[in-house]
Design a protein around this motif. Structure first.
Motif: not given
Length: 191
Positions: A10, A17-18, A171-172, A14, A163, A168
């Motif tokens: 996970h 993706t960031s 989160e972003h 993340n 994402a 996700s």
């Protein structure tokens, strides 16, 4: 797969993706930071936020973070969240948000709207009303759905979180919101 391996997986997803989002979105995020600062420096304009589905919390968070500042260090900034508590709703969420915009918003105000996808009916209706009022619009969405994009003008900004999973995307959206706050603080207060 062990629980520890799932945690590591996970975090790695993340981070990937960031990094991808950083490469793709930095110019758009900077542009939104400038839009927010212009609105907040104006004596007559306000920043409105809203969110759909689980992203409703992100809109609430951004407005709250701009209103409730560190004691004595930064003044509250004019930010209004359109997500009305369910006990106050008369009709649909889209109608409630549209009515709130019609009552409080004016030309040159800014709407920052969060959703998991661009086909959400409520976000579409809210953005249409904002455009009718002459507002600028910022959309922060996941990768799905493009209906809402058709309403945007040249001065509007659409940020697509790269994402697939809803968690996700959220989160972003929070990361992007925190970045807006940093840009605003840097421009307005020098830190």
């Amino acid at each position: 797969m062990s629980q520890q391996a799932l945690v590591i997986q996970h975090f790695e997803q993340n981070i990937q993706t960031s990094m991808y989002a950083q490469d793709m979105l930095v110019a758009q995020i900077e542009q939104v930071g400038q839009l927010c600062t212009q609105v907040l420096l104006s004596n007559s304009n306000r920043l409105f936020t809203c969110g759909m589905q689980l992203s409703e919390l992100v809109g609430q968070y951004l407005s709250a973070a701009l209103l409730k500042r560190e004691a004595g260090m930064k003044p509250a900034l004019p930010s209004i969240n359109l997500n009305i508590n369910s006990f106050m709703q008369m009709g649909s969420n889209a109608q409630s948000q549209s009515d709130a915009l019609r009552a409080f918003a004016q030309e040159k105000d800014l709407l920052i709207a969060f959703a998991l996808d661009g086909d959400d009916l409520t976000i579409n209706e809210t953005v249409k009303v904002a455009k009718e009022l002459g507002m600028n619009v910022v959309l922060i969405l996941g990768q799905q759905g493009y209906r809402v994009s058709e309403v945007l003008g040249e001065s509007d900004v659409e940020i697509r979180i790269p994402a697939d999973e809803d968690s996700s995307v959220i989160e972003h959206q929070i990361l992007v919101s925190n970045t807006f706050i940093k840009l605003i603080d840097s421009e307005l207060f020098g830190f």
